[in-house]
Design a protein around this motif. Structure first.
Motif, PDB file in Angstrom:
ATOM      1  N   GLU A 115     -51.331  44.775 -27.626  1.00 24.77           N
ATOM      2  CA  GLU A 115     -51.512  43.662 -26.699  1.00 24.77           C
ATOM      3  C   GLU A 115     -50.216  43.384 -25.929  1.00 24.77           C
ATOM      4  OE1 GLU A 115     -53.510  39.176 -26.771  1.00 24.77           O
ATOM      5  OE2 GLU A 115     -52.905  40.173 -28.637  1.00 24.77           O
ATOM      6  N   ASP A 116     -49.079  43.485 -26.610  1.00 28.41           N
ATOM      7  CA  ASP A 116     -47.788  43.315 -25.931  1.00 28.41           C
ATOM      8  C   ASP A 116     -47.579  44.396 -24.877  1.00 28.41           C
ATOM      9  OD1 ASP A 116     -47.295  41.126 -27.494  1.00 28.41           O
ATOM     10  OD2 ASP A 116     -46.087  42.208 -28.973  1.00 28.41           O
ATOM     11  N   LEU A 117     -48.002  45.616 -25.190  1.00 32.01           N
ATOM     12  CA  LEU A 117     -47.872  46.704 -24.225  1.00 32.01           C
ATOM     13  C   LEU A 117     -48.702  46.430 -22.983  1.00 32.01           C
ATOM     14  CD1 LEU A 117     -46.851  49.542 -23.493  1.00 32.01           C
ATOM     15  CD2 LEU A 117     -48.823  50.488 -24.710  1.00 32.01           C
ATOM     16  N   ALA A 118     -49.900  45.904 -23.150  1.00 31.07           N
ATOM     17  CA  ALA A 118     -50.737  45.571 -21.989  1.00 31.07           C
ATOM     18  C   ALA A 118     -50.075  44.491 -21.139  1.00 31.07           C
ATOM     19  CB  ALA A 118     -52.117  45.116 -22.460  1.00 31.07           C
ATOM     20  N   LYS A 119     -49.428  43.512 -21.779  1.00 26.03           N
ATOM     21  CA  LYS A 119     -48.735  42.471 -21.023  1.00 26.03           C
ATOM     22  C   LYS A 119     -47.558  43.050 -20.239  1.00 26.03           C
ATOM     23  CE  LYS A 119     -49.939  38.719 -24.206  1.00 26.03           C
ATOM     24  NZ  LYS A 119     -49.409  37.700 -25.152  1.00 26.03           N
ATOM     25  N   LYS A 120     -46.839  43.975 -20.827  1.00 20.97           N
ATOM     26  CA  LYS A 120     -45.702  44.585 -20.132  1.00 20.97           C
ATOM     27  C   LYS A 120     -46.188  45.434 -18.961  1.00 20.97           C
ATOM     28  CE  LYS A 120     -42.700  44.630 -24.189  1.00 20.97           C
ATOM     29  NZ  LYS A 120     -41.834  43.549 -23.678  1.00 20.97           N
ATOM     30  N   GLN A 121     -47.309  46.102 -19.128  1.00 23.04           N
ATOM     31  CA  GLN A 121     -47.870  46.868 -18.013  1.00 23.04           C
ATOM     32  C   GLN A 121     -48.293  45.941 -16.875  1.00 23.04           C
ATOM     33  OE1 GLN A 121     -50.979  49.073 -19.980  1.00 23.04           O
ATOM     34  NE2 GLN A 121     -49.620  50.727 -20.602  1.00 23.04           N
ATOM     35  N   THR A 122     -48.808  44.779 -17.219  1.00 23.70           N
ATOM     36  CA  THR A 122     -49.139  43.801 -16.187  1.00 23.70           C
ATOM     37  C   THR A 122     -47.882  43.321 -15.473  1.00 23.70           C
ATOM     38  OG1 THR A 122     -51.075  43.057 -17.438  1.00 23.70           O
ATOM     39  CG2 THR A 122     -50.224  41.570 -15.753  1.00 23.70           C
ATOM     40  N   GLN A 123     -46.808  43.099 -16.236  1.00 20.10           N
ATOM     41  CA  GLN A 123     -45.552  42.668 -15.625  1.00 20.10           C
ATOM     42  C   GLN A 123     -44.988  43.759 -14.726  1.00 20.10           C
ATOM     43  OE1 GLN A 123     -42.649  41.260 -18.438  1.00 20.10           O
ATOM     44  NE2 GLN A 123     -41.087  40.919 -16.874  1.00 20.10           N
ATOM     45  N   GLN A 124     -45.137  45.016 -15.124  1.00 17.94           N
ATOM     46  CA  GLN A 124     -44.693  46.117 -14.279  1.00 17.94           C
ATOM     47  C   GLN A 124     -45.463  46.131 -12.961  1.00 17.94           C
ATOM     48  OE1 GLN A 124     -42.277  48.879 -14.739  1.00 17.94           O
ATOM     49  NE2 GLN A 124     -42.786  48.808 -12.578  1.00 17.94           N
ATOM     50  N   ALA A 125     -46.764  45.899 -13.034  1.00 22.26           N
ATOM     51  CA  ALA A 125     -47.567  45.830 -11.808  1.00 22.26           C
ATOM     52  C   ALA A 125     -47.162  44.644 -10.947  1.00 22.26           C
ATOM     53  CB  ALA A 125     -49.057  45.752 -12.165  1.00 22.26           C
ATOM     54  N   GLU A 126     -46.817  43.525 -11.565  1.00 25.36           N
ATOM     55  CA  GLU A 126     -46.371  42.360 -10.803  1.00 25.36           C
ATOM     56  C   GLU A 126     -45.051  42.648 -10.080  1.00 25.36           C
ATOM     57  OE1 GLU A 126     -48.300  38.803 -13.595  1.00 25.36           O
ATOM     58  OE2 GLU A 126     -46.194  39.386 -13.811  1.00 25.36           O
ATOM     59  N   ILE A 127     -44.152  43.357 -10.747  1.00 23.67           N
ATOM     60  CA  ILE A 127     -42.880  43.715 -10.106  1.00 23.67           C
ATOM     61  C   ILE A 127     -43.133  44.594  -8.887  1.00 23.67           C
ATOM     62  CG2 ILE A 127     -40.739  45.022 -10.434  1.00 23.67           C
ATOM     63  CD1 ILE A 127     -40.710  44.064 -13.320  1.00 23.67           C
ATOM     64  N   ASP A 128     -44.041  45.550  -9.017  1.00 21.68           N
ATOM     65  CA  ASP A 128     -44.363  46.417  -7.877  1.00 21.68           C
ATOM     66  C   ASP A 128     -44.951  45.604  -6.723  1.00 21.68           C
ATOM     67  OD1 ASP A 128     -43.489  48.584  -9.351  1.00 21.68           O
ATOM     68  OD2 ASP A 128     -45.493  49.112 -10.077  1.00 21.68           O
ATOM     69  N   VAL A 129     -45.795  44.632  -7.043  1.00 21.75           N
ATOM     70  CA  VAL A 129     -46.388  43.798  -5.987  1.00 21.75           C
ATOM     71  C   VAL A 129     -45.309  42.971  -5.300  1.00 21.75           C
ATOM     72  CG1 VAL A 129     -47.921  41.829  -5.581  1.00 21.75           C
ATOM     73  CG2 VAL A 129     -48.691  43.738  -6.988  1.00 21.75           C
ATOM     74  N   VAL A 130     -44.397  42.405  -6.089  1.00 21.24           N
ATOM     75  CA  VAL A 130     -43.308  41.614  -5.501  1.00 21.24           C
ATOM     76  C   VAL A 130     -42.465  42.480  -4.573  1.00 21.24           C
ATOM     77  CG1 VAL A 130     -41.180  40.366  -6.024  1.00 21.24           C
ATOM     78  CG2 VAL A 130     -43.228  39.960  -7.391  1.00 21.24           C
ATOM     79  N   ALA A 138     -33.503  47.494  -9.299  1.00 28.36           N
ATOM     80  CA  ALA A 138     -32.706  48.369 -10.159  1.00 28.36           C
ATOM     81  C   ALA A 138     -32.024  47.580 -11.268  1.00 28.36           C
ATOM     82  CB  ALA A 138     -31.671  49.126  -9.328  1.00 28.36           C
ATOM     83  N   THR A 139     -31.605  46.362 -10.980  1.00 28.92           N
ATOM     84  CA  THR A 139     -30.936  45.544 -11.988  1.00 28.92           C
ATOM     85  C   THR A 139     -31.908  44.720 -12.821  1.00 28.92           C
ATOM     86  OG1 THR A 139     -30.621  43.796 -10.338  1.00 28.92           O
ATOM     87  CG2 THR A 139     -28.830  45.385 -10.617  1.00 28.92           C
ATOM     88  N   GLY A 140     -33.205  44.804 -12.519  1.00 29.88           N
ATOM     89  CA  GLY A 140     -34.195  44.059 -13.277  1.00 29.88           C
ATOM     90  C   GLY A 140     -34.267  42.594 -12.939  1.00 29.88           C
ATOM     91  N   GLU A 141     -33.722  42.188 -11.790  1.00 26.23           N
ATOM     92  CA  GLU A 141     -33.687  40.777 -11.407  1.00 26.23           C
ATOM     93  C   GLU A 141     -34.754  40.411 -10.377  1.00 26.23           C
ATOM     94  OE1 GLU A 141     -29.817  40.120  -9.913  1.00 26.23           O
ATOM     95  OE2 GLU A 141     -28.787  40.477 -11.825  1.00 26.23           O
ATOM     96  N   LEU A 142     -35.520  41.374  -9.916  1.00 29.51           N
ATOM     97  CA  LEU A 142     -36.463  41.101  -8.831  1.00 29.51           C
ATOM     98  C   LEU A 142     -37.511  40.088  -9.256  1.00 29.51           C
ATOM     99  CD1 LEU A 142     -37.374  41.829  -5.962  1.00 29.51           C
ATOM    100  CD2 LEU A 142     -38.770  43.651  -6.947  1.00 29.51           C
ATOM    101  N   PHE A 143     -38.154  40.317 -10.384  1.00 28.57           N
ATOM    102  CA  PHE A 143     -39.221  39.424 -10.830  1.00 28.57           C
ATOM    103  C   PHE A 143     -38.657  38.103 -11.326  1.00 28.57           C
ATOM    104  CE2 PHE A 143     -42.603  38.068 -13.834  1.00 28.57           C
ATOM    105  CZ  PHE A 143     -43.632  37.994 -12.920  1.00 28.57           C
ATOM    106  N   ASN A 144     -37.475  38.136 -11.943  1.00 30.68           N
ATOM    107  CA  ASN A 144     -36.863  36.882 -12.416  1.00 30.68           C
ATOM    108  C   ASN A 144     -36.512  35.966 -11.252  1.00 30.68           C
ATOM    109  OD1 ASN A 144     -37.047  37.769 -15.067  1.00 30.68           O
ATOM    110  ND2 ASN A 144     -35.034  38.752 -15.003  1.00 30.68           N
ATOM    111  N   GLN A 145     -36.008  36.541 -10.157  1.00 27.74           N
ATOM    112  CA  GLN A 145     -35.701  35.726  -8.980  1.00 27.74           C
ATOM    113  C   GLN A 145     -36.965  35.138  -8.379  1.00 27.74           C
ATOM    114  OE1 GLN A 145     -33.448  38.149  -6.291  1.00 27.74           O
ATOM    115  NE2 GLN A 145     -31.613  38.174  -7.575  1.00 27.74           N
TER     116      GLN A 145
END
Length: 558
Positions: free
Chosen positions: A178-193, A548-555
């Motif tokens: 279930e955690d893996l599915a959530k991380k995959q969703t977060q990866q998709a959200e980063i791509d959308v952003v 690249a620094t992993g700050e895109l979604f956090n910002q």
């Protein structure tokens, strides 16, 4: 009275139709709003928020997250009591027969009656008759049908898993899955952003360039009008007017192309947001605000030079390769390769980078945990499995279907007083113990495959670290170069603007040529194009750097 009644009905019908139309245009929960005539005001943050809620591909990814949650429930259900109820009805229109050796039951007996016994009986005496064994002729096995034509049964069974090593490990793996599915969703959200931000910046740049072209056309129209008036007075040649007209026609064509590109940029932004193309939008952010963010990022990057590798000056100089010792060439090659893949960053900079900021790294960690649990699950296949069982039910039979459904119990008797029960109960409780002994080395090879999969993921960590290091160095260099180019193009634009202004003044004062004005205008448009291209490169490089620094979604969440 009739007219008033008809008017009331007409108003009610119109009100109903208006309400129906309003309800038809109201979006369902979780659905993108239907396009309306009113423009939608969008800042960059609003565009990103809208995309995160309405992008169809992202919504599909979230459905996968719900599927993972349902999968967890499925695994947990195996440890709960399993209750089953069954009922069967059979019409044995041709009963199965079995051969029975009736001769095995021995000979038959008979009563022996002699003449003396008859005489004594006639005389009123009591006579005891004796039994004698009569030999029978041997009989071959006979076919006998057991049971009745109609039969039925009903039962309820319960089983409870008491111990299963694979089930216990499966519970742990379900949570990780279930955690893996959530991380995959977060990866998709980063791509959308990332996609929305790039599309938004592209639209801002296209819109600003279109506005600048409109001002250029207006300025050239003024110059053409003044030159044409001067030509009528006989101070300039017709050739000068024609050159300006050609220049204006080319600029108008360029303006039309820019208009179409701007519309295309808006369409791309709507697509990345999951917004209907029919919905008009108004972008509220300005390029100046975006540039402030890029400039602040440049302060953290530092100026590009050979001593710092375009990085933070506090990190020290770029490490130089040690002189070849000639003793260990393999070790030297490994160090060179590591230095190249890490972007030649100082060791303290590499240590300061937090790989957990990248969703790819944490996703790989989750996959590693799943691989470890899968390996443990394969090994747990050798453990015994214990299940408690219980069942209770009834079965019955009769020659006729009606008699079968009579449901006669143990107290039922027929007219002659004989028991005629046709349904009988049964029940059982027990334990089922399954001990795997030998499966043809199947589990051995499954464990071997799981171990290899785990080792493959472990090897992927080093590759991912090197890839992240390379992306970090590349995004740093790309952004710094883009900012340098932007500064250069901005200076060129200011010079070209000044040259064009002076050329127009000289031409109007009669001390300059028309060709000089046209050349200056051409250089100005080229400088403007280069400036906006450099501006777009900076904004895109900024997005790539944040990713690249992993700050895109956090910002974005801030």
């Amino acid at each position: 009275m009739n007219k008033a009644f008809r008017l009331l009905l007409l108003l009610a019908a119109l009100g109903f139709l208006g309400l129906h139309e309003l309800l038809a245009q109201t979006p369902a929960p979780g659905q993108a709003p239907v396009a309306s005539g009113a423009p939608m005001s969008l800042s960059l943050s609003q565009a990103v928020d809208f995309a995160l809620k309405n992008k169809s591909s992202l919504m599909a990814t979230r459905l996968g997250e719900q599927t993972a949650h349902a999968r967890v429930g499925e695994i947990r259900s195996a440890g709960l009591p399993q209750v089953n109820v069954a009922a069967n009805l059979a019409d044995n229109f041709k009963l199965q027969k079995s051969l029975v050796d009736v001769g095995a039951f021995g000979g038959s007996t008979a009563t022996q009656l002699t003449s003396a016994d008859v005489t004594a009986a006639q005389g009123g005496q009591n006579v005891n008759l004796s039994q004698v064994q009569v030999e029978r002729t041997p009989v071959p096995p006979q076919a006998i049908a057991f049971g009745l034509r109609h039969a039925g049964n009903t039962s309820a069974s319960v089983s409870q898993l008491l111990f299963d090593g694979s089930y216990l490990i499966g519970l742990k793996a379900a949570k990780v899955y279930e955690d893996l599915a959530k991380k995959q969703t977060q990866q998709a959200e980063i791509d959308v952003v990332e996609q929305v931000q790039k599309a938004y910046y592209s639209t801002l740049v296209a819109r600003a360039r279109l506005e600048l072209l409109a001002r250029n056309v207006q300025r050239l129209d003024t110059l053409l009008y003044q030159t044409n008036a001067t030509y009528k007075e006989g101070f300039v040649e017709k050739l000068d007017v024609d050159r300006l007209r050609v220049q204006r026609n080319n600029l108008v064509v360029e303006q039309q192309k820019a208009q179409r590109l701007t519309e295309l940029s808006v369409a791309l932004l709507k697509f990345q947001m999951g917004l209907p193309q029919e919905q008009p939008v108004v972008l509220t952010d300005q390029l100046d605000g975006a540039l402030v963010d890029a400039n602040s990022l440049r302060q953290r990057l530092g100026a590009a030079n050979f001593n710092t590798g375009s990085g933070d000056r506090s990190l020290g100089g770029v490490p130089t390769a040690p002189a070849p010792t000639g003793g260990n060439a393999a070790e030297q090659a490994r160090q060179d390769q590591q230095s190249a893949l890490s972007g030649a960053r100082p060791s303290q900079a590499a240590a300061a980078f937090n790989y957990n900021n990248r969703i790819e790294f944490t996703t790989l960690e989750t996959q590693q945990a799943l691989a470890g649990l899968d390996l443990a699950n394969r090994r747990a296949g050798a453990y015994p499995r214990l299940v408690a069982t219980a069942a209770y039910g009834f079965n019955g039979s009769a020659n006729g279907l009606g008699n079968l459904f009579a449901f006669r119990g143990p107290n039922s008797v027929d007219g002659n007083g004989f028991p005629n029960q046709n349904w009988f109960g049964f029940g059982n409780v027990g334990l089922s113990l399954q001990i795997p002994v030998f499966d043809g080395f199947r589990r051995k090879y499954q464990v071997q495959q799981a171990r290899i999969q785990q080792q493959t993921i472990e090897r992927g960590f080093e590759t991912l670290r090197q890839s992240i290091d390379l992306q970090d160095a590349q995004s740093r260099t790309t952004l710094t170069n883009a900012l340098d180019v932007l500064d250069n193009q901005k200076a060129n634009l200011e010079l070209a603007t000044d040259v064009a202004r002076v050329s127009r003044i000289k031409f109007q004062e009669g001390v300059g040529s028309n060709l000089e004005v046209i050349t200056a205008e051409t250089d100005l448009r080229s400088a403007q194009t280069n400036y906006y291209a450099a501006l777009y490169d900076v904004l895109v490089a900024k997005v790539d750097r944040d990713k690249a620094t992993g700050e895109l979604f956090n910002q974005t969440k801030k």
